[in-house]
Design an enzyme around this catalytic site. Structure first.
Site, mmCIF file in Angstrom:
data_model
loop_
_atom_site.group_PDB
_atom_site.id
_atom_site.type_symbol
_atom_site.label_atom_id
_atom_site.label_comp_id
_atom_site.label_asym_id
_atom_site.label_seq_id
_atom_site.Cartn_x
_atom_site.Cartn_y
_atom_site.Cartn_z
ATOM 1 N N LYS A 68 0.852 -1.207 0.000
ATOM 2 C CA LYS A 68 0.000 0.000 0.000
ATOM 3 C C LYS A 68 0.880 1.247 0.000
ATOM 4 C CE LYS A 68 0.737 1.595 4.375
ATOM 5 N NZ LYS A 68 1.859 2.450 4.473
ATOM 6 N N ASP B 135 -2.329 -1.501 10.118
ATOM 7 C CA ASP B 135 -2.487 -1.484 8.646
ATOM 8 C C ASP B 135 -3.081 -2.787 8.110
ATOM 9 O OD1 ASP B 135 -1.456 1.030 8.238
ATOM 10 O OD2 ASP B 135 0.564 0.352 7.745
HETATM 11 P P1 ATP Z 1 4.453 -0.213 7.604
HETATM 12 O O1 ATP Z 1 4.296 0.563 6.329
HETATM 13 O O2 ATP Z 1 3.251 -1.100 7.927
HETATM 14 O O3 ATP Z 1 4.889 0.594 8.766
HETATM 15 P P2 ATP Z 1 6.923 -1.127 6.543
HETATM 16 O O4 ATP Z 1 6.590 -1.372 5.113
HETATM 17 O O5 ATP Z 1 7.586 0.171 6.863
HETATM 18 O O6 ATP Z 1 5.604 -1.283 7.389
HETATM 19 P P3 ATP Z 1 7.833 -3.815 6.854
HETATM 20 O O7 ATP Z 1 8.327 -4.166 5.487
HETATM 21 O O8 ATP Z 1 6.538 -4.381 7.289
HETATM 22 O O9 ATP Z 1 7.835 -2.242 7.084
HETATM 23 O O10 ATP Z 1 9.003 -4.236 7.858
HETATM 24 C C1 ATP Z 1 9.210 -3.631 9.127
HETATM 25 C C2 ATP Z 1 9.980 -4.637 9.985
HETATM 26 O O11 ATP Z 1 9.092 -5.690 10.322
HETATM 27 C C3 ATP Z 1 11.137 -5.283 9.249
HETATM 28 O O12 ATP Z 1 12.325 -4.630 9.538
HETATM 29 C C4 ATP Z 1 11.128 -6.719 9.731
HETATM 30 O O13 ATP Z 1 12.105 -6.921 10.739
HETATM 31 C C5 ATP Z 1 9.784 -6.925 10.398
HETATM 32 N N1 ATP Z 1 8.922 -7.956 9.753
HETATM 33 C C6 ATP Z 1 8.190 -8.868 10.413
HETATM 34 N N2 ATP Z 1 7.480 -9.633 9.561
HETATM 35 C C7 ATP Z 1 7.763 -9.207 8.317
HETATM 36 C C8 ATP Z 1 7.338 -9.626 7.021
HETATM 37 N N3 ATP Z 1 6.498 -10.651 6.837
HETATM 38 N N4 ATP Z 1 7.808 -8.929 5.971
HETATM 39 C C9 ATP Z 1 8.651 -7.891 6.153
HETATM 40 N N5 ATP Z 1 9.114 -7.483 7.352
HETATM 41 C C10 ATP Z 1 8.673 -8.124 8.434
#
Ligand code: ATP
Length: 313
Positions: A11, A141
């Site tokens: 997203k 989210d």
């Molecule tokens: P958001 O936009 O919801 O805040 P994000 O896109 O910034 O999330 P993610 O890619 O979800 O961040 O990753 C944040 C942290 O979550 C990563 O550094 C990782 O350690 C942890 N994590 C746990 N499960 C997952 C997963 N299935 N995929 C990616 N990261 C994960």
């Protein structure tokens, strides 16, 4: 069936406003979220054991109990012990295409896929709102990621109102490969710097969050007015992330110079996205920005708006 393959889209935040503090310690948010067709592939396979086993092809993603997809499976086991006893454990295979810690809800959408997939595998017949209620227990989210499309999200992000689908926009995303921003850091820093301007009484919070429904961006989306959508993008978290990460600021400026409809950091960053009216224009913008910044660690993704969330393939 014993196996399911699902697509879990990322997203972007077209709008992110931090309104204030909630009694539960979370921020009260007003957001407009949009699924895009950059998606992870999730395979679920009934493994005939009592265990959840998880594998991911990306070295930065944990494969233990801290993985959000793992936690989604644990929650389903906790909620539906009879189904777990009947169907047994699951192997979860994640093929990561969404950059990690990038503000694109990569972990959240993986968790949403596990909820949707186990509902099917265990023949539970949950409704979308039942799935979203479970999702809200795991993260703010995740309810949006289940149904996807275009939606207003208020509360912690879990209260959703759908908006009309947008099919006339293309998006180009850019991120420095080695750069990740912690979502928790971004919100904490925002609180430290700006909490004096927060709305605190519940009635004012309610009124302010209702106002996003009649705001300029919602009206632009209703009219599919691409130019106005581009001009109405907003993200409060840029106020803390841009000063700390000059690379993100530089990317944003490079997109602006390239003449896109609009550009903004997504979520807590560091991904910056820009909207264009066509794929051809998105490709031209990519070339222009890559030449202007000339950094081999910069990665680009071209995508389109997606009308749905988790999809079984
Ligand atoms: P958001 O936009 O919801 O805040 P994000 O896109 O910034 O999330 P993610 O890619 O979800 O961040 O990753 C944040 C942290 O979550 C990563 O550094 C990782 O350690 C942890 N994590 C746990 N499960 C997952 C997963 N299935 N995929 C990616 N990261 C994960």
């Amino acid at each position: 069936m014993r196996s399911y393959s699902l697509l879990a889209p990322a997203k972007i935040n077209l709008y992110l406003e931090i309104l204030g503090s909630r009694p539960d310690g979370y921020h009260e948010l007003a957001m407009i979220l949009q699924s895009i067709d950059l998606a992870d592939a999730i395979d679920l396979h009934a493994n005939g054991t009592d265990n959840i086993r998880l594998h991911c092809d990306h070295p930065q993603v944990p494969v233990d109990k801290t993985n959000l997809a793992y936690r989604a499976a644990q929650l389903m086991i906790h909620q539906f012990p009879d189904a777990f006893a009947k169907f047994g454990g699951v192997d979860i295979e994640i093929e990561k295409r969404i950059p990690v810690a990038a503000g694109l809800a990569g972990g959240s959408t993986n968790a949403a896929a596990v909820l949707v997939g186990l509902d099917l595998m265990w023949q539970l017949g949950l409704t979308q709102s039942e799935l979203q209620e479970l999702a809200a227990q795991l993260g703010s989210d995740i309810p949006f990621c289940i149904g996807g499309g275009t939606a207003i999200a208020t509360g912690r992000g879990e209260r959703l109102s759908p908006l009309p689908d947008l099919d006339n926009l293309h998006v180009i995303l850019a991120k420095h490969r080695s750069l990740g921003v912690s979502t928790a850091w971004a919100y904490q820093t925002y609180r430290q710097q700006f909490s004096s301007s927060y709305i605190s009484d519940p009635q004012s919070l309610k009124e302010r969050s209702a106002r996003v429904h009649s705001g300029g961006l919602v009206s632009a989306i209703a009219h599919k007015d691409a130019a106005k959508i581009g001009q109405s993008l907003h993200n409060d978290l840029e106020r803390v992330v841009l000063p700390k990460y000059p690379q993100v600021q530089q990317l944003r400026q490079a997109f602006e110079t390239a003449g896109v409809l609009g550009t903004m950091m997504s979520g807590s960053g560091p991904t910056v996205f820009a909207l264009t009216a066509s794929r051809t224009q998105a490709e031209l913008v990519r070339q222009q920005v890559a030449t202007a910044i000339n950094d081999p660690s910069l990665e680009f993704f071209l995508a389109q708006f997606n009308p749905t969330g988790i999809k079984v393939v």
